[in-house]
Enzyme design. Structure first.
Site, PDB file in Angstrom:
ATOM      1  N   ALA A  77       0.490   1.051   2.235  1.00 40.62           N
ATOM      2  CA  ALA A  77      -0.426   2.264   2.874  1.00 40.62           C
ATOM      3  C   ALA A  77       0.071   3.393   3.139  1.00 40.62           C
ATOM      4  CB  ALA A  77      -1.514   1.654   3.750  1.00 40.62           C
ATOM      5  N   GLY A 122       2.692   4.831   7.972  1.00 37.63           N
ATOM      6  CA  GLY A 122       2.631   3.850   6.844  1.00 37.63           C
ATOM      7  C   GLY A 122       2.675   2.449   7.104  1.00 37.63           C
ATOM      8  N   LYS A 123       2.158   1.642   6.231  1.00 38.81           N
ATOM      9  CA  LYS A 123       2.379   0.025   6.465  1.00 38.81           C
ATOM     10  C   LYS A 123       2.446  -0.434   5.015  1.00 38.81           C
ATOM     11  CE  LYS A 123       2.545  -2.432  10.240  1.00 38.81           C
ATOM     12  NZ  LYS A 123       3.400  -2.166  11.577  1.00 38.81           N
ATOM     13  N   GLY A 124       2.996  -1.698   4.900  1.00 40.23           N
ATOM     14  CA  GLY A 124       2.927  -2.413   3.832  1.00 40.23           C
ATOM     15  C   GLY A 124       3.034  -3.816   3.958  1.00 40.23           C
TER      16      GLY A 124
END
Ligand code: GLU
Length: 433
Positions: A77, A122-124
């Site tokens: 994301a 962001g993050k994933g």
């Protein structure tokens, strides 16, 4: 071996729970609206910030050690990049979901802004239980995930880092896979790597160090002498163990620490360096001698000055917020307090210093690592820790000024600092077309 009494180690029955589990995205959106009410920010900017810019969903096939092929789902994301490239961790955890990644990516946007770093959020992650993977499988999964994300990331676009279930070795594999495909070594594509391949000294310890610095400042702000301050820390991984040990070194009395199996409690203070951290020996806290053993939930209810929830999200909820006896909560994990619990704590006068400030040492040293990678020049541990200390104090002072000027909670104050910076950048850049 373990000794002492065991109290309340049974998990609570699920029908005792009244609060529906809240997703990180719901919490993040509610916190945003709540904080925005204090600010004269264009409503269009707030509206834009409720939505991630992009969310990438990828299939990550893996040939298991037994020859079977399994396909895992991965996400990245990318919430907002108005102040710089997207930045944030990658999780390997069975509960990873698109919603969770979006919520966590929003927190990264605020975290980078509150620290005044030139990054967005962001993050994933991959929906997988990392404990079920052999080391070879974890390496293959990481490399394939890096390849699937390759079009969307890069040192000027989006820079991943470790998070739950990933570590420095995972980042080394990720960097290697990316670099092999790009045809050149690009250490700045991820942070949190081992120092031998472009990682920064002090990065592993940094989130825990920042939690300790902020806990020390918060104690001082509320007139506690650190030498007489009692602390309980939930979670004894890289955040919790480092925070507990530094606070212990600086004179605080760490009376309780815990891991998934439960908590150890000594009202006279634990020797935190002799309790094995998750990295030293996973899930071994309960094997340490202590006068009393408690459940992992009970540690949240101890009558201490400072409570540090540093394990997972959503542990302080509407169901137990009334039982929190600490005066100050310093959030070590991302999102340990639900929105409903936050209001209860505020009404009861419990001060909550939020994750986006307290654990921001991780991304701050990630920024130092990225600078070192770009400049091809390594900093000493002393320089990293000195710069981290001054960045943390500067962010603490910015947030404290808002608490004093507006009489708001620490969370709202941190959001106000972050949102003002983001909104100013957005209105200066404008909306195109
Ligand atoms: N995963 C960490 C966090 O939640 C660090 C992110 C980073 O260093 O980019 O803050």
């Amino acid at each position: 071996m373990s000794s002492g009494t065991v109290e309340n180690t049974e998990p609570k029955e699920s029908d005792e729970k009244t609060e529906e589990p809240e997703s990180a995205l719901e919490t993040a959106r509610r916190q945003l609206e709540h904080a925005a009410a204090h600010l004269d920010v264009d409503s269009g900017v707030i509206e834009r910030l409720k939505h991630p810019t992009k969310v990438h969903r990828v299939a990550v096939p893996l040939e298991r050690d037994d020859g079977e092929v399994e396909v895992f789902t991965g996400y990245r994301a990318q919430h907002d990049d108005v102040r710089g490239p997207y930045k944030g961790g990658l999780r390997f955890h069975p509960h990873v979901s698109e919603e969770e990644c979006v919520g966590l990516s929003m927190w990264m946007t605020w975290k980078c802004a509150v620290m005044d770093l030139p990054f967005g959020g962001g993050k994933g992650g991959v929906v997988v239980d990392p404990k079920s993977l052999s080391s070879d499988e974890k390496e293959k999964l990481t490399r394939r995930f890096a390849e699937e994300l390759r079009p969307f990331i890069g040192p000027k676009k989006d820079i991943p880092a470790p998070d739950m279930g990933t570590d420095a070795q995972t980042m080394a594999w990720f960097m290697d896979a990316y670099s092999m495909q790009e045809g050149e070594t690009i250490p700045g594509v991820v942070t949190g790597k081992p120092p031998v391949v472009g990682g920064s000294e002090g990065r592993d310890e940094a989130p825990g160090r920042s939690v300790a610095i902020i806990a020390r400042e918060a104690a001082d702000y509320y007139d506690y002498d650190l030498e007489e301050t009692t602390v309980a820390v939930q979670g004894f991984g890289s955040v919790g163990a480092n925070a507990a040990r530094l606070l212990d070194d600086w004179g605080a009395t760490v009376v309780a620490v815990s891991d998934v199996n439960g908590a150890i409690y000594d009202p006279d203070g634990l020797d935190t360096r002799s309790v094995p951290s998750h990295e030293e020996e996973p899930e071994a806290v309960m094997t340490h001698d202590a006068p009393q053993k408690l459940s992992n939930e009970k540690i949240l209810e101890l009558d201490v000055d400072v409570l540090v929830p540093a394990a997972v999200g959503n542990v302080i909820t509407a169901d137990n917020a009334a039982d929190v006896e600490a005066d100050i909560v310093v959030e070590g994990a991302n999102g340990p307090t639900t929105f409903a619990a936050d209001s209860i704590l505020q009404e009861r006068g419990v001060q909550v210093v939020p994750d986006i400030l307290a654990n921001a040492g991780g991304v701050t040293v990630s920024y130092f690592e990225w600078l070192q990678d770009i400049n091809r020049r390594q900093w000493s541990l002393e320089r990293v820790n000195d710069e981290l200390e001054s960045h943390m104090l500067s962010a603490w002072n910015d947030v404290r000024a808002e608490v004093q000027a507006r009489d708001v909670s620490w969370r709202d104050a941190a959001y106000i600092v972050a949102l003002s910076r983001i909104a100013e950048a957005k209105s200066t850049r404008g909306l195109w077309p």
